[in-house]
Scaffold this motif. Sequence first.
Motif, PDB file in Angstrom:
ATOM      1  N   LYS A   1       0.821  -1.401  -0.081  1.00 30.41           N
ATOM      2  CA  LYS A   1      -0.163   0.033   0.036  1.00 30.41           C
ATOM      3  C   LYS A   1       1.017   1.389   0.040  1.00 30.41           C
ATOM      4  CE  LYS A   1      -4.080  -1.983   2.172  1.00 30.41           C
ATOM      5  NZ  LYS A   1      -4.882  -2.041   3.495  1.00 30.41           N
ATOM      6  N   LYS A   2       1.823   1.324   0.680  1.00 30.62           N
ATOM      7  CA  LYS A   2       2.777   2.327   0.902  1.00 30.62           C
ATOM      8  C   LYS A   2       3.473   2.498  -0.778  1.00 30.62           C
ATOM      9  CE  LYS A   2       4.125   2.213   5.532  1.00 30.62           C
ATOM     10  NZ  LYS A   2       5.116   2.108   6.586  1.00 30.62           N
TER      11      LYS A   2
ATOM     12  N   GLU B   1       1.939   1.726  -3.455  1.00 34.46           N
ATOM     13  CA  GLU B   1       1.000   2.267  -4.385  1.00 34.46           C
ATOM     14  C   GLU B   1       0.932   3.888  -4.030  1.00 34.46           C
ATOM     15  OE1 GLU B   1      -2.336  -0.108  -4.129  1.00 34.46           O
ATOM     16  OE2 GLU B   1      -1.918  -1.304  -5.668  1.00 34.46           O
ATOM     17  N   LYS B   2       0.970   4.173  -2.904  1.00 35.31           N
ATOM     18  CA  LYS B   2       0.583   5.637  -2.641  1.00 35.31           C
ATOM     19  C   LYS B   2       1.954   6.454  -3.182  1.00 35.31           C
ATOM     20  CE  LYS B   2      -1.695   5.129   1.614  1.00 35.31           C
ATOM     21  NZ  LYS B   2      -1.907   5.459   3.287  1.00 35.31           N
ATOM     22  N   LEU B   3       3.254   5.933  -3.054  1.00 33.96           N
ATOM     23  CA  LEU B   3       4.289   6.711  -3.679  1.00 33.96           C
ATOM     24  C   LEU B   3       4.198   6.745  -5.051  1.00 33.96           C
ATOM     25  CD1 LEU B   3       7.461   5.229  -1.329  1.00 33.96           C
ATOM     26  CD2 LEU B   3       6.146   7.370  -1.256  1.00 33.96           C
TER      27      LEU B   3
ATOM     28  N   HIS C   1       1.509   6.585  -6.857  1.00 33.88           N
ATOM     29  CA  HIS C   1       0.415   7.565  -7.174  1.00 33.88           C
ATOM     30  C   HIS C   1       0.909   9.038  -7.072  1.00 33.88           C
ATOM     31  CE1 HIS C   1      -2.590   4.715  -8.187  1.00 33.88           C
ATOM     32  NE2 HIS C   1      -2.688   4.307  -7.095  1.00 33.88           N
ATOM     33  N   PHE C   2       1.754   9.271  -6.011  1.00 32.48           N
ATOM     34  CA  PHE C   2       2.284  10.424  -5.709  1.00 32.48           C
ATOM     35  C   PHE C   2       3.137  10.999  -6.780  1.00 32.48           C
ATOM     36  CE2 PHE C   2       5.654  13.019  -3.883  1.00 32.48           C
ATOM     37  CZ  PHE C   2       4.780  14.257  -3.317  1.00 32.48           C
TER      38      PHE C   2
END
Length: 325
Positions: A316-317, A319-321, A323-324
């Motif tokens: 999940k981390k 994926e957030k990076l 998307h960021f």
Amino acid sequence: MLDTQKSCHALMSTTFSGKLLIVQVWNAISDISYIYHMIRSQATVKLYVVYNVLEIFDKLCQSFGSDVLQVVLNSAENVATCTNSALLREAMRFLLDECIAIVSFVFHSFIILAQSITVSAAIRSHNNALLTLLISNNFAEIKSNVFKRLAKDNLHKLAYLDTVERFHIVAHLFFVLAQNFLAAHEPWLNAFAWNAGMVFVCEILVDVIKHAFLAKFNEIKPSAYSEFLLALCKQTLTSQSKEIHKTMSFVPFAPACVVIRVLIPLYAAYLPGEFPWRLVVILFFSILTCVFLVALKILVALGLLKHASWYVTRHKKKEKLLHFD
């Protein structure tokens, strides 16, 4: 006249002996009969054939056992939720399903035990039977898989089957270890460690080669295996304990029966005492072993849950990076 007949018989006998000698020399040169009987008398070829047949039955029993266990669980739920009028029918169905499950698990236990005996015979032989068995079995596995057209989901299931195979290999090697404790009359620990390491290294190497060629031939990216691990971690976190066998089609009853079958002769051979007290001591250590195995199972389950939670959080981390970015 008699001398002439004797001379003829002697000449015929000499001619027959000469022809027989020529045939023997020709057979010795061509080596057809010698090679045939040499192959027929080789224990390695028999071990290879026996092990492959048992491996096929093992996979069939594994798939069948997972379905049978699910049927038993469904029957138990039906008994718990049915009305009083249908209780007798559902109870009889549950007993029938349970009998089928017991028979299938006993047969599967016998298959795994026979595989363990085959591996033990290969390890304890003095003609490199283990090396021949590993090479023939692993190359047959590579040949039967690398040129197959597989979808991504089928490769996912194949990876799970390879994981389950590791547990069965551990059961085989545990059986060999117990046999060495019972029957070895010379130092055996170094030889056992070498053979066990060779078995694991060969299995890992073959699986790496097999999955590399399967992924290349079917144009599947290596990142798919990260997806497989993520799916397994999510199933581990969300599935109940009674549904774990659905994930990997792994039913632990048969390997557990093999382990119990191996431990009882060890206790009988090494525990002191006379008949009544000896039986009590064996029973006590058997219960202690079951408690230890249950505790080990709980610790392994907690470790797997911790690892699954860490891997899902890490994904999940990432994926957030992404998307960021």
